[in-house]
Design a protein around this motif. Structure first.
Motif, short mmCIF file in Angstrom:
data_model
loop_
_atom_site.label_atom_id
_atom_site.label_comp_id
_atom_site.label_asym_id
_atom_site.label_seq_id
_atom_site.Cartn_x
_atom_site.Cartn_y
_atom_site.Cartn_z
N ALA A 204 -6.29 -7.59 -23.74
CA ALA A 204 -6.98 -8.13 -22.96
C ALA A 204 -6.79 -8.33 -21.57
O ALA A 204 -5.73 -8.34 -20.72
N ALA A 205 -7.89 -8.70 -20.59
CA ALA A 205 -7.69 -9.15 -19.55
C ALA A 205 -9.14 -10.04 -19.13
O ALA A 205 -10.56 -10.77 -20.17
N ASP A 206 -8.78 -11.49 -18.46
CA ASP A 206 -10.02 -12.44 -18.33
C ASP A 206 -10.53 -11.62 -16.94
O ASP A 206 -10.42 -11.28 -15.75
N GLY A 207 -12.36 -12.81 -17.17
CA GLY A 207 -12.85 -12.57 -16.33
C GLY A 207 -13.81 -13.45 -14.44
O GLY A 207 -11.59 -13.74 -15.01
N GLU A 208 -13.82 -12.58 -13.60
CA GLU A 208 -14.03 -13.37 -12.85
C GLU A 208 -14.89 -13.10 -11.82
O GLU A 208 -15.76 -11.65 -11.91
N SER A 209 -15.79 -14.47 -11.90
CA SER A 209 -17.16 -14.73 -10.92
C SER A 209 -17.02 -13.87 -10.04
O SER A 209 -16.35 -14.14 -9.06
N GLY A 210 -18.42 -12.86 -9.37
CA GLY A 210 -17.90 -12.59 -8.22
C GLY A 210 -17.84 -11.60 -8.06
O GLY A 210 -18.06 -10.85 -7.08
N LYS A 211 -17.35 -10.72 -8.49
CA LYS A 211 -16.85 -9.37 -9.21
C LYS A 211 -18.43 -9.15 -9.88
O LYS A 211 -18.58 -8.83 -10.89
N ARG A 212 -17.58 -7.17 -9.89
CA ARG A 212 -18.99 -6.27 -10.37
C ARG A 212 -18.81 -6.43 -12.00
O ARG A 212 -17.68 -6.42 -12.50
N TYR A 213 -19.59 -6.99 -12.52
CA TYR A 213 -19.98 -7.07 -13.67
C TYR A 213 -19.08 -8.38 -14.44
O TYR A 213 -18.57 -7.84 -15.66
N GLY A 214 -18.52 -9.03 -13.83
CA GLY A 214 -17.83 -9.86 -13.78
C GLY A 214 -15.88 -9.79 -14.34
O GLY A 214 -15.78 -10.56 -14.90
N ASN A 215 -15.78 -8.65 -14.10
CA ASN A 215 -14.51 -8.20 -14.60
C ASN A 215 -13.93 -6.75 -13.55
O ASN A 215 -14.66 -5.76 -14.26
N GLU A 216 -12.71 -6.83 -13.52
CA GLU A 216 -12.60 -5.66 -12.70
C GLU A 216 -11.92 -5.18 -13.19
O GLU A 216 -11.31 -3.73 -12.58
N THR A 217 -10.64 -5.84 -14.61
CA THR A 217 -9.77 -4.53 -15.19
C THR A 217 -10.80 -4.14 -16.94
O THR A 217 -10.32 -2.88 -16.28
N ILE A 218 -11.50 -4.90 -17.39
CA ILE A 218 -11.88 -4.18 -17.94
C ILE A 218 -13.45 -3.87 -18.23
O ILE A 218 -13.87 -5.86 -17.62
N ARG A 219 -14.01 -2.87 -17.64
CA ARG A 219 -15.67 -2.96 -17.00
C ARG A 219 -16.95 -2.75 -18.30
O ARG A 219 -16.48 -1.36 -18.18
N ILE A 220 -17.53 -3.51 -18.72
CA ILE A 220 -18.36 -2.45 -19.09
C ILE A 220 -20.25 -3.30 -18.40
O ILE A 220 -20.76 -4.52 -18.43
N THR A 221 -20.82 -1.81 -17.96
CA THR A 221 -21.68 -1.60 -17.87
C THR A 221 -22.94 -2.25 -18.38
O THR A 221 -22.90 -2.36 -20.02
N PRO A 222 -24.11 -2.99 -17.54
CA PRO A 222 -25.55 -2.97 -19.09
C PRO A 222 -25.96 -2.09 -19.72
O PRO A 222 -26.56 -1.94 -20.56
N ASP A 223 -25.32 -0.90 -19.16
CA ASP A 223 -25.82 0.10 -20.00
C ASP A 223 -24.97 0.72 -20.98
O ASP A 223 -24.98 1.60 -21.63
N GLY A 224 -23.83 -0.55 -20.98
CA GLY A 224 -22.56 -0.02 -22.77
C GLY A 224 -21.48 1.06 -21.89
O GLY A 224 -20.60 0.65 -22.78
N GLU A 225 -21.80 1.01 -20.44
CA GLU A 225 -19.88 2.11 -20.16
C GLU A 225 -19.31 0.87 -19.98
O GLU A 225 -19.10 0.17 -19.72
N VAL A 226 -17.73 1.52 -21.05
CA VAL A 226 -16.75 0.74 -20.60
C VAL A 226 -15.50 1.45 -20.42
O VAL A 226 -15.12 2.71 -20.62
N SER A 227 -14.97 1.12 -19.37
CA SER A 227 -13.84 1.44 -17.87
C SER A 227 -12.89 1.00 -18.33
O SER A 227 -13.35 -0.54 -17.93
N ILE A 228 -11.71 1.01 -18.03
CA ILE A 228 -10.42 0.10 -17.72
C ILE A 228 -9.53 0.67 -16.76
O ILE A 228 -9.45 1.46 -16.31
#
Length: 538
Positions: A204-228
């Motif tokens: 689990a990872a908390d979000g952070e406003s101002g960072k890319r796509y709202g989360n630097e630890t678990i990131r999901i792009t608008p096209d649905g790509e998930v990266s950790i």
């Protein structure tokens, strides 16, 4: 003379302050699942150690100790993973403290009830507000022993509360106890071990406003790509720059997907959680974010088009539509559900009933749903109801708190307000004043339907009890005209009611009955006393 408890005024329930949506991680490769398991196990071990330290600090915890814990975890994971772990530990400790306080309150209530019943003679009957004595000397002796056991337990719990000690099991106490009853649970040791390990993982990872796509630890792009972002000891498993691992799955979030996409494109904070459903063998990801609370609409605006009143029961929701004057419209509706089975099945059943209720409210055009502000936290104790085990099981299974919270969250999206009404005497007065009048040859109104009408009238601000006849000996001399529909100082309360065109007055000609309240306009042989006095006055 029976003294009624004061009735609280109805109020509009506040809307939700957060949103959570879930989607399945499909088409994961074997390498993806292996990476998720390794990351979850590594961070889960760190979370277990950090929770142990947080519980050891107790009431001595402060920002300095929090910073020290986070500093130690940063070298073993990353700064953001460390922040998420320490925050989760602190929230879990705070939740355990609240549960501890609630348990102490339950123990105190049970001890007070037992002491009261032990002070009464054996076999003495109780009242509606207070239980009586125990039925036999044997039961009295057993309860006296239980009183000592509860007193000792309360002493230990209060000592732990003052010292700041809590007891938490990562993975769940129920699952931990299941290890000793595998045959009853229908599990093998390997199946239980898989559930236990998955329950103790941390992904689990908390979000952070101002960072890319709202989360630097678990990131999901608008096209649905998930990266950790992998922890430092597992950075060698990365398949993308900057120590990241990209999963083969694509996420869409069918529910509230537009809101989620607008949020991440604006780089606003979104928290993610990945977990494994061991029974199904499926991986899921949950996205959550905070929303500003919607402004509460005025009560008059919510009730402008009437209300749908709902009576919550153990196996169904009894609903009836009322107009602005508190009159039932049409026939009652029932929305059944089955609360047997596991928690997921019960939650799905209640969710389906809420969905059908909201669809009906939207079809009727009303803007408010009235429900009871029920809380059985102090009503389902073993000591209060004694041997009434079926009744305790009945009220324990009624989803009162969850129903109101989930219904408020679902109604907010449809623009329907939830009004919480005081549940006092709604079932009793509804059956007494509304069940018989609402029963006809083609319709049988149940006690629950009548209670729904009582709830709706209370939410609308109308009295529940109907007009009652005055006593024969004193019709209007000493006690006044007894009525529940008009106050004694209301002007024109003895006059005729206005004739509103409708099904029952369709054949009445215009102006018919307008002089019904004027005694002198009737075809009578004598004048009224008031008219004679008016004529004799100078």
């Amino acid at each position: 003379m029976t003294v009624l408890r004061p009735i609280e005024a109805p109020f509009v329930a506040c809307g939700p302050c957060g949103v959570a949506v879930r989607d399945r991680l499909k088409n994961l490769t074997a390498a993806d699942e292996q990476v998720l398991r390794l990351v979850g196990a590594h961070l889960g071990a760190l979370a277990s150690g950090d929770l142990k330290r947080r519980c050891a600090d107790g009431l001595e915890h402060d920002n300095r100790t929090w910073a020290a814990r986070k500093r130690e975890l940063t070298g073993l994971s990353s700064s953001r993973w460390a922040g998420a772990i320490t925050k989760a530990s602190h929230d879990q400790w705070a939740l355990a403290r609240r549960c501890q306080a609630a348990h102490i309150a339950d123990l105190e209530a049970a001890i007070a009830t037992i002491r009261h019943r032990l002070s009464l003679p054996v076999g003495e009957k109780g009242t509606r507000k207070a239980p009586g004595g125990y039925r036999s000397r044997r039961e009295w002796h057993a309860k006296s022993r239980r009183l000592h056991a509860l007193t000792d337990r309360l002493r230990r719990e209060k000592a732990d509360q003052q010292a700041g000690r809590v007891r938490i099991v990562r993975g769940g106490k129920r699952l931990a106890r299941t290890r000793h009853h595998l045959d009853d649970a229908g599990l093998t040791e390997d199946e239980w071990r898989q559930k236990w390990q998955a329950g103790r993982w941390f992904l689990a990872a908390d979000g952070e406003s101002g960072k890319r796509y709202g989360n630097e630890t678990i990131r999901i792009t608008p096209d649905g790509e998930v990266s950790i972002r992998l922890p430092a000891p597992l950075a060698h498993l990365a398949n993308a720059p900057h120590g990241r691992y990209i999963l083969a799955s694509r996420v869409t979030f069918a529910h509230r997907g537009t809101q989620w996409r607008d949020r991440i494109e604006a780089n606003r904070a979104v928290a993610y959680r990945i977990h494994l459903d061991v029974d199904r063998g499926r991986w899921y990801i949950t996205a959550s974010w905070q929303i500003p609370p919607a402004p509460t609409i005025p009560m008059s605006a919510a009730l402008a088009a009437g209300v749908i009143a709902v009576d919550t029961n153990a196996d169904h929701l009894a609903a009836w539509r009322l107009d602005v004057h508190g009159n039932p419209i049409g026939n009652p509706r029932r929305f059944p559900y089955d609360l047997s089975g596991n928690a997921d099945h019960r939650d799905a059943q209640v969710r389906h009933a809420r969905t059908r209720l909201l669809h009906w409210a939207k079809t009727c055009g009303v803007k408010a749903i009235a429900i009871e502000d029920l809380d059985f936290a102090t009503e389902k104790t073993r000591e209060k109801h004694g041997r009434r085990k079926r009744f305790r099981h009945l009220i324990s299974g009624m989803p009162t708190g969850r129903l109101r919270a989930r219904l408020t969250a679902m109604a907010e999206a449809t623009g329907i307000a939830i009004i919480a009404a005081d549940p006092a005497y709604t079932s009793k007065w509804g059956a007494q004043h509304w069940q018989a009048p609402l029963t006809s040859k083609k319709r049988t109104a149940t006690r629950h339907d009548a209670a729904a009408v009582a709830i709706g009238r209370r939410a609308l601000g109308h009295p529940i009890r109907r007009r009652t006849a005055p006593p024969p000996a004193h019709r209007s001399d000493e006690h006044g005209h007894r009525t529940a529909q008009a106050r004694p100082d209301a002007r024109g309360r003895d006059g005729p009611r206005p004739r509103i065109p409708g099904p029952r007055t369709r054949s009445a000609p215009p102006g018919y009955g307008e002089n019904a309240g004027d005694q002198n306009a009737q075809h009578r042989s004598e004048r009224s006393t008031e008219h004679v006095q008016l004529m004799l006055s100078p």
